[in-house]
Design an enzyme around this catalytic site. Structure first.
Site, short mmCIF file in Angstrom:
data_model
loop_
_atom_site.label_atom_id
_atom_site.label_comp_id
_atom_site.label_asym_id
_atom_site.label_seq_id
_atom_site.Cartn_x
_atom_site.Cartn_y
_atom_site.Cartn_z
N SER A 71 0.86 -1.20 0.00
CA SER A 71 0.00 0.00 0.00
C SER A 71 0.89 1.24 0.00
O SER A 71 2.07 1.16 0.38
CB SER A 71 -0.86 0.00 1.27
OG SER A 71 -1.53 1.24 1.42
N TYR A 115 -2.78 -1.63 10.64
CA TYR A 115 -2.77 -1.83 9.18
C TYR A 115 -1.48 -1.27 8.57
O TYR A 115 -0.79 -1.95 7.80
CB TYR A 115 -3.99 -1.15 8.58
CG TYR A 115 -4.09 -1.26 7.07
CD1 TYR A 115 -4.56 -2.42 6.47
CD2 TYR A 115 -3.72 -0.19 6.24
CE1 TYR A 115 -4.65 -2.52 5.09
CE2 TYR A 115 -3.81 -0.29 4.87
CZ TYR A 115 -4.29 -1.45 4.29
OH TYR A 115 -4.38 -1.54 2.92
N1 LIG Z 1 -8.74 -0.75 -1.90
C1 LIG Z 1 -7.72 0.06 -1.65
O1 LIG Z 1 -7.86 1.29 -1.72
C2 LIG Z 1 -6.37 -0.51 -1.30
C3 LIG Z 1 -5.27 0.36 -1.30
C4 LIG Z 1 -4.00 -0.13 -1.00
C5 LIG Z 1 -3.85 -1.47 -0.70
N2 LIG Z 1 -4.93 -2.31 -0.69
C6 LIG Z 1 -4.68 -3.72 -0.39
O2 LIG Z 1 -5.16 -4.51 -1.46
C7 LIG Z 1 -5.59 -5.77 -0.98
C8 LIG Z 1 -7.01 -6.03 -1.44
O3 LIG Z 1 -7.83 -4.99 -0.96
P1 LIG Z 1 -9.35 -4.79 -1.44
O4 LIG Z 1 -9.62 -3.36 -1.33
O5 LIG Z 1 -9.59 -5.51 -2.70
O6 LIG Z 1 -10.10 -5.55 -0.22
P2 LIG Z 1 -11.52 -6.30 -0.16
O7 LIG Z 1 -11.89 -6.36 1.29
O8 LIG Z 1 -12.48 -5.65 -1.10
O9 LIG Z 1 -11.18 -7.77 -0.68
C9 LIG Z 1 -10.29 -8.57 0.07
C10 LIG Z 1 -10.47 -10.04 -0.26
O10 LIG Z 1 -9.59 -10.78 0.60
C11 LIG Z 1 -10.31 -11.85 1.21
N3 LIG Z 1 -9.74 -12.19 2.50
C12 LIG Z 1 -9.81 -11.47 3.66
N4 LIG Z 1 -9.23 -12.15 4.66
C13 LIG Z 1 -8.79 -13.31 4.13
C14 LIG Z 1 -8.10 -14.43 4.68
N5 LIG Z 1 -7.77 -14.50 5.98
N6 LIG Z 1 -7.78 -15.45 3.84
C15 LIG Z 1 -8.12 -15.41 2.52
N7 LIG Z 1 -8.77 -14.39 1.97
C16 LIG Z 1 -9.10 -13.35 2.77
C17 LIG Z 1 -11.74 -11.32 1.32
O11 LIG Z 1 -12.68 -12.38 1.47
C18 LIG Z 1 -11.89 -10.55 0.01
O12 LIG Z 1 -12.32 -11.38 -1.04
C19 LIG Z 1 -5.44 -5.72 0.54
O13 LIG Z 1 -4.22 -6.31 0.92
C20 LIG Z 1 -5.43 -4.23 0.83
O14 LIG Z 1 -4.75 -3.94 2.01
C21 LIG Z 1 -6.18 -1.84 -0.98
#
Ligand SMILES: NC(=O)c1ccc[n+]([C@@H]2O[C@H](COP(=O)([O-])OP(=O)(O)OC[C@H]3O[C@@H](n4cnc5c(N)ncnc54)[C@H](O)[C@@H]3O)[C@@H](O)[C@H]2O)c1
Length: 253
Positions: free
Chosen positions: A131, A144
């Site tokens: 991130s 986080y």
């Molecule tokens: N959305 C953003 O703005 C953003 C920005 C920077 C980084 N990220 C990172 O990107 C990644 C995905 O984020 P997102 O926004 O798509 O999140 P999201 O919550 O929309 O999707 C996350 C997915 O991970 C799965 N998951 C959660 N815990 C789990 C576990 N213990 N085992 C297996 N699967 C699991 C969930 O079921 C879901 O399908 C994360 O690591 C997040 O920190 C997101």
């Protein structure tokens, strides 16, 4: 441009929705065989194994199933991640452990159990979805942010310990439009004003919008491909210019 990913066997964690889904779709479009490790059932076509990435036996079992079926594992994308709000004194020990176990121990476990197969086949790539909070932080996201900083350490460790056989790269996204971002907006302004809040966040970005999951998916596909063969141990930022900006005003032209 052909990325050469046809038939490659790639595990994506957290591929059921959000950024993970964008990554799966980009890889599927290149003809890769993608296996989604998630705790939530996907609502689209992708091979799915129910794996909680924080549980050692489930991760080990999942990787073994992939090997039993395809006899190889070309890449792992550690995307599954969770977020919660709290400064240090507000964060319970249980919450700290929950975040660390999914966001840091998860990528450690998938790497630990897939690296021996990558070494045996003489090649492999690990991509960690970190991130922009791997090098700066919003307020009140202590656990986080710490977990995302740690993920860069894991990336660098794998990069130097297993080069030239295995490459490890982190991707550092800014705000990407996903259910997690909608949840974050809801925490701040309530269900009715989610769209308004996401638009407001987008306005802060030089690109005047937040990112889309597929944009992270295309970057991931490139970084897994041999076109990225000298990219190792770094974090590639994908944030529409946000971290290039110092948000202090200057005179208008
Ligand atoms: N959305 C953003 O703005 C953003 C920005 C920077 C980084 N990220 C990172 O990107 C990644 C995905 O984020 P997102 O926004 O798509 O999140 P999201 O919550 O929309 O999707 C996350 C997915 O991970 C799965 N998951 C959660 N815990 C789990 C576990 N213990 N085992 C297996 N699967 C699991 C969930 O079921 C879901 O399908 C994360 O690591 C997040 O920190 C997101």
């Amino acid at each position: 441009m052909d990325l050469g990913l046809k038939g490659k066997v790639i595990v994506v964690t957290g591929g059921s929705q959000g950024i993970g889904k964008g990554i799966v779709e980009a890889l599927q479009a290149e003809g890769s065989i993608v296996i989604n490790f998630d705790v939530r059932e996907p609502t689209y076509r992708v091979e799915f194994l129910r794996v909680d990435v924080s549980k050692s036996q489930e991760v080990k079992g999942g990787i073994e199933q992939v090997i039993a079926k395809y006899n190889r594992i070309d890449a792992v994308v550690n995307n599954a991640g969770i977020e919660s709000y709290g400064s240090v004194d507000e964060t319970s020990e249980e919450e700290w452990d929950r975040i660390m176990n999914v966001n840091v121990k998860g990528p450690f476990l998938t790497s630990k159990y897939s690296i021996p197969y990558m070494l045996k086949q003489g090649k492999g790539v690990i991509v960690n979805i970190a991130s922009i909070q791997s090098f700066a932080t919003q307020r009140r996201v202590a656990a986080y942010t710490t977990s995302k900083h740690a993920l860069l350490g894991l990336t660098r460790s794998i990069a130097v310990d297993y080069a030239p056989t295995i490459r490890a790269v982190a991707i550092c996204p800014g705000s990407i439009r996903t259910p997690l971002l909608e949840w974050a907006a809801e925490q701040e302004v309530g269900k009715e004003r989610i769209e308004e809040k996401i638009r407001e966040w987008g306005e802060i970005y030089p690109m005047k919008r937040v990112g889309e999951p597929l944009e992270v998916g295309y970057l991931t596909a490139f970084l897994i491909s041999d076109l990225a063969s000298f990219i190792n141990g770094v974090c590639v930022t994908i944030d529409g210019g946000l971290t290039a900006l110092i948000p202090v005003s200057t005179p208008k032209r």
